[in-house]
Structure formats: structure tokens, C-alpha cells
Design a protein around this motif. Structure first.
Motif, PDB file in Angstrom:
ATOM      1  N   VAL A   1       7.540   5.033   2.403  1.00  0.00           N
ATOM      2  CA  VAL A   1       7.290   4.893   1.024  1.00  0.00           C
ATOM      3  C   VAL A   1       8.115   5.818   0.262  1.00  0.00           C
ATOM      4  O   VAL A   1       8.277   5.533  -1.105  1.00  0.00           O
ATOM      5  CB  VAL A   1       5.765   4.951   0.936  1.00  0.00           C
TER       6      VAL A   1
ATOM      7  N   THR B   1       9.652   4.689  -3.666  1.00  0.00           N
ATOM      8  CA  THR B   1       8.278   3.746  -3.982  1.00  0.00           C
ATOM      9  C   THR B   1       7.142   4.445  -4.318  1.00  0.00           C
ATOM     10  O   THR B   1       6.453   4.240  -5.010  1.00  0.00           O
ATOM     11  CB  THR B   1       7.917   2.907  -2.442  1.00  0.00           C
ATOM     12  N   MET B   2       6.858   5.818  -3.565  1.00  0.00           N
ATOM     13  CA  MET B   2       5.736   6.621  -4.127  1.00  0.00           C
ATOM     14  C   MET B   2       6.414   7.975  -3.803  1.00  0.00           C
ATOM     15  O   MET B   2       7.563   8.258  -3.058  1.00  0.00           O
ATOM     16  CB  MET B   2       4.868   6.591  -2.726  1.00  0.00           C
TER      17      MET B   2
ATOM     18  N   GLU C   1      -4.389   6.337  -9.138  1.00  0.00           N
ATOM     19  CA  GLU C   1      -4.293   6.355  -7.624  1.00  0.00           C
ATOM     20  C   GLU C   1      -5.372   6.773  -6.902  1.00  0.00           C
ATOM     21  O   GLU C   1      -6.009   7.925  -7.061  1.00  0.00           O
ATOM     22  CB  GLU C   1      -2.952   6.986  -7.344  1.00  0.00           C
TER      23      GLU C   1
ATOM     24  N   ARG D   1       3.149  -1.656 -12.384  1.00  0.00           N
ATOM     25  CA  ARG D   1       3.549  -0.735 -11.307  1.00  0.00           C
ATOM     26  C   ARG D   1       2.497  -0.584 -10.420  1.00  0.00           C
ATOM     27  O   ARG D   1       1.349   0.348 -10.506  1.00  0.00           O
ATOM     28  CB  ARG D   1       3.867   0.631 -11.780  1.00  0.00           C
TER      29      ARG D   1
ATOM     30  N   ARG E   1       0.885  -0.491  -6.405  1.00  0.00           N
ATOM     31  CA  ARG E   1       1.048  -0.352  -4.911  1.00  0.00           C
ATOM     32  C   ARG E   1      -0.159  -0.396  -4.093  1.00  0.00           C
ATOM     33  O   ARG E   1      -1.088   0.058  -4.612  1.00  0.00           O
ATOM     34  CB  ARG E   1       1.587   0.949  -4.598  1.00  0.00           C
TER      35      ARG E   1
ATOM     36  N   VAL F   1       2.799  -2.070   3.257  1.00  0.00           N
ATOM     37  CA  VAL F   1       2.667  -1.494   1.820  1.00  0.00           C
ATOM     38  C   VAL F   1       3.239  -2.639   0.990  1.00  0.00           C
ATOM     39  O   VAL F   1       4.228  -3.371   1.477  1.00  0.00           O
ATOM     40  CB  VAL F   1       3.574  -0.504   1.631  1.00  0.00           C
TER      41      VAL F   1
ATOM     42  N   VAL G   1       4.233  -4.007  -3.040  1.00  0.00           N
ATOM     43  CA  VAL G   1       4.604  -3.224  -4.087  1.00  0.00           C
ATOM     44  C   VAL G   1       4.987  -4.205  -5.336  1.00  0.00           C
ATOM     45  O   VAL G   1       5.729  -5.161  -4.773  1.00  0.00           O
ATOM     46  CB  VAL G   1       5.888  -2.346  -3.960  1.00  0.00           C
TER      47      VAL G   1
ATOM     48  N   ASN H   1       6.576  -4.378  -8.982  1.00  0.00           N
ATOM     49  CA  ASN H   1       7.084  -3.863 -10.086  1.00  0.00           C
ATOM     50  C   ASN H   1       7.482  -4.881 -11.374  1.00  0.00           C
ATOM     51  O   ASN H   1       8.566  -5.523 -10.829  1.00  0.00           O
ATOM     52  CB  ASN H   1       8.142  -3.004  -9.785  1.00  0.00           C
TER      53      ASN H   1
ATOM     54  N   SER I   1       8.094  -5.528  -0.141  1.00  0.00           N
ATOM     55  CA  SER I   1       7.066  -4.798   0.937  1.00  0.00           C
ATOM     56  C   SER I   1       7.535  -3.906   1.799  1.00  0.00           C
ATOM     57  O   SER I   1       8.868  -3.823   2.109  1.00  0.00           O
ATOM     58  CB  SER I   1       6.429  -5.967   1.778  1.00  0.00           C
TER      59      SER I   1
END
Length: 339
Positions: A139, A149-150, A192, A228, A230, A249, A251, A253, A259
Motif C-alpha cells: 500500500v 496509496t497509504m 482513519e 479519498r 481506503r 485493499v 481504493v 479517488n 485495488s
């Protein structure tokens, strides 16, 4: 007679003064801040079959220096500098990764943090995987909606918690959402959270040990107002001898949904063995509505713990784009130095 009484009185006063001084010194020692400096360095030799000029290089891929403070009343502080390589002179960039104060009330299972703090997921998975020296986790390595991504850190407030001997642990934060290297963004904030539950114990009683079900959600708006979001789910099993884990995962955006699927394992020849074997597969799809726009990465290698402070790793890293395109293969010899 009077002289004897005066001497006894003087001795008593002197003894009281010495006792009070000793108690004061002991109290001051207990309250004195404890400051320590630690660090970790990742370095490597890399050979790549990609058609580039730097096919064979020695690199310092990362270096972290931590200044840790411990004070009375459960107060701690941390400042971490992140030193990364740069193509421009002088060759390295120094930036701030962590800078926060934390408070753990006496007897509490919660720790409150303020500043540039850990985000809930990356540090947790890196602790489970334990081979950050090879490269960042899936990620962090694969970009969907940003450089990654993270990200491992961000500016905001948060709380960490653990209960029943780490059977349950989690983290909740409110942060800017731009990451520790992305600036402050606008007024919008990301929320989060992570929770991990040990459903079966093993001989590893750490916060990542045992058979665990873990989940993460990050919800927010990017600068300008685009979604945004996740979402991540992981099943993992860790003992002192081996680790197995798999995650999915999703995601979002703006209008783009991507993914990541990642699975990895670590096997030690014995619980106390210095030799271990690692394997990892990451499947990255930056846009699920576009065919053949992602890639698959396969990592395999063996490590040797030369000393408590030095670990060596030899591994192969193969990146294959979906659809047309040749694979990029790397042979790596990597080292981790901890001080």
C-alpha cells in the motif's frame, strides 16, 4: 552538659539535612527526562535487467534517526528524520517523518498523540512483515491517488489502544490526509481507523502475533473535494517461527476505483534461527475499470541475522506489467543496520 546537648542537636540537624537532600536528589532523578537516540539504515547492491544506464548500483535506500524523550506523568516525545536518496546533489534529502508528543495516563490502555504521528496501518503491517529493508509494503509502494496509496505518517491527533494482553489493539486518527511529505492541504481532514483482533493465540504474544483478523478504513476528501477512501481487510497468522498474511485493499479517488491484493510469508528454520526465507506477491490494479493497467510483483529471498544490530538479505524482485511489456527483474543484496 550544654555542649553535649548542642552537639546532639547539631548532629540531628545535619542528619535531617542529609536525608532531605538524598530524598530530593532521588525525586529529581526520578523526574529527570530520559532522552535516547536510535536509528536504522537500509543499504543495498542492486542489479537490474531493465534497459537503463544504472543497471548495477550501490545505494543507501533509507536512513532514520530517532530522538526519543520520556518524561514524568506518562509523557513521551519522538522526533524522526527521514534521509532518502536524491538524484540531485548532494545526493540525499532530509525531511521530518515523525514529530509528536504522546500521553499515556497511569493505568490506562490508551495513548493520546498530537503532531506528526503514525497513521493506523503502515507501521502495523511493517511490524508484521518485518522486512522493510527489502522495500515498502504494497500500500506504500503502489500509487493510487498520490505518491503512495497509504502513507506512514501524517499531521493530526490520534489515540492508540490495546486490551487484554494485545488480544485487541487499534488506532484512530484525524489528520490532514496529505501524508508527512505532502504539506497541509486545505481545510478538509481524513478520518482513519484500524482494529486488530487475535482470535487464536500462538507463542508470539506481540501486537501482531497469533491468528488475527485486522481491518482498516480511511475516509476523507482530497484537496479540492474529491473522495479519498481506503478500505482494507487482512487475515494473518504469526508464530515465533513463521508468518503468513493476505490482504485486500479497495481504493477510491474521485471517480477512480483501484485495488491491491498482497500476500506474504516468512519462515525461520527454527524459532531462534538466524536464517529465514521470505516470499511476497503484490497484485496492483490502479483502475478497476481499465483493463491491463496494473502489475504483479513477486519477491523471494533468504535473510541472515548476523548480529542483533545487523541483518542481511539476498532476494529477487520481479515486476511484470499486465498485458504487453517485458518484466523487470532485480537481484538485490540488502543490509539493515540498527543502532
Amino acid at each position: 552538659m550544654h555542649a553535649r546537648l548542642a552537639f546532639r542537636a547539631l548532629a540531628a540537624v545535619a542528619l535531617s539535612a542529609l536525608t532531605a537532600s538524598a530524598i530530593s536528589a532521588q525525586t529529581s532523578a526520578q523526574q529527570a527526562p530520559q532522552v535516547s537516540v536510535t536509528g536504522v539504515v537500509y543499504t543495498q547492491y542492486q542489479y537490474s535487467d531493465a534497459p537503463i544506464a544504472a543497471k548495477s548500483t550501490f545505494d543507501m535506500t533509507r536512513a532514520y534517526v530517532n530522538v526519543l524523550g520520556r518524561f514524568s506523568n506518562g509523557i513521551t516525545t519522538r522526533v524522526t528524520t527521514d534521509i532518502i536518496p536524491s538524484a540531485a546533489a548532494p545526493g540525499q534529502v532530509i525531511r521530518l517523518k515523525y514529530a509528536f508528543a504522546a500521553w499515556t495516563p497511569t493505568g490506562s490502555s490508551l495513548t493520546y498523540k498530537l503532531g506528526m504521528i503514525h497513521t493506523p496501518w503502515v507501521d502495523f503491517e511493517e511490524t508484521l512483515w518485518d522486512y522493510r529493508m527489502q522495500g515498502t509494503i504494497a500500500v506504500d509502494r503502489n500509487p493510487i491517488g498520490g505518491p503512495s496509496t497509504m502513507t506512514a505518517a501524517d499531521i493530526g491527533v490520534g489515540v492508540d489502544g490495546h486490551w487484554n494482553g494485545e488480544r485487541i489493539n487499534g488506532q484512530f486518527v484525524i489528520v490532514n490526509g496529505e501524508g508527512y511529505s505532502g504539506g497541509t492541504g486545505d481545510f478538509r481532514k481524513d478520518v482513519e481507523a484500524r482494529v486488530s483482533v487475535r482470535v487464536q493465540p500462538t507463542n508470539d504474544n506481540s501486537r501482531v502475533g497469533g491468528l488475527r483478523v485486522s481491518g482498516y478504513a480511511g475516509i476523507g476528501k482530497a484537496t479540492g473535494g474529491a473522495d479519498r477512501n481506503r478500505y482494507l481487510g487482512m487475515l494473518s497468522y504469526r508464530t515465533l517461527r513463521y508468518t503468513l498474511a493476505g490482504e485486500f485493499v479497495s481504493v477510491k479517488n474521485g471517480a477512480v476505483t483501484g485495488s491491491i491484493i498482497s500476500a506474504f510469508g516468512v519462515y525461520h528454520l527454527a524459532s531462534s534461527s538466524k536464517v529465514a526465507f521470505i516470499g511476497r506477491v503484490d497484485v496492483f490494479d490502479p483502475n478497476t475499470n481499465v483493463a491491463n493497467d496494473g502489475n504483479t510483483r513477486i519477491i523471494a529471498g533468504a535473510s541472515y541475522q548476523l548480529s542483533p544490530n545487523v541483518r542481511l538479505l539476498a532476494d529477487l524482485d520481479r515486476l511484470k506489467a499486465q498485458g504487453a511489456g517485458n518484466a523487470v527483474n532485480q537481484a538485490l543484496f540488502q543490509a539493515q543496520f540498527v543502532f
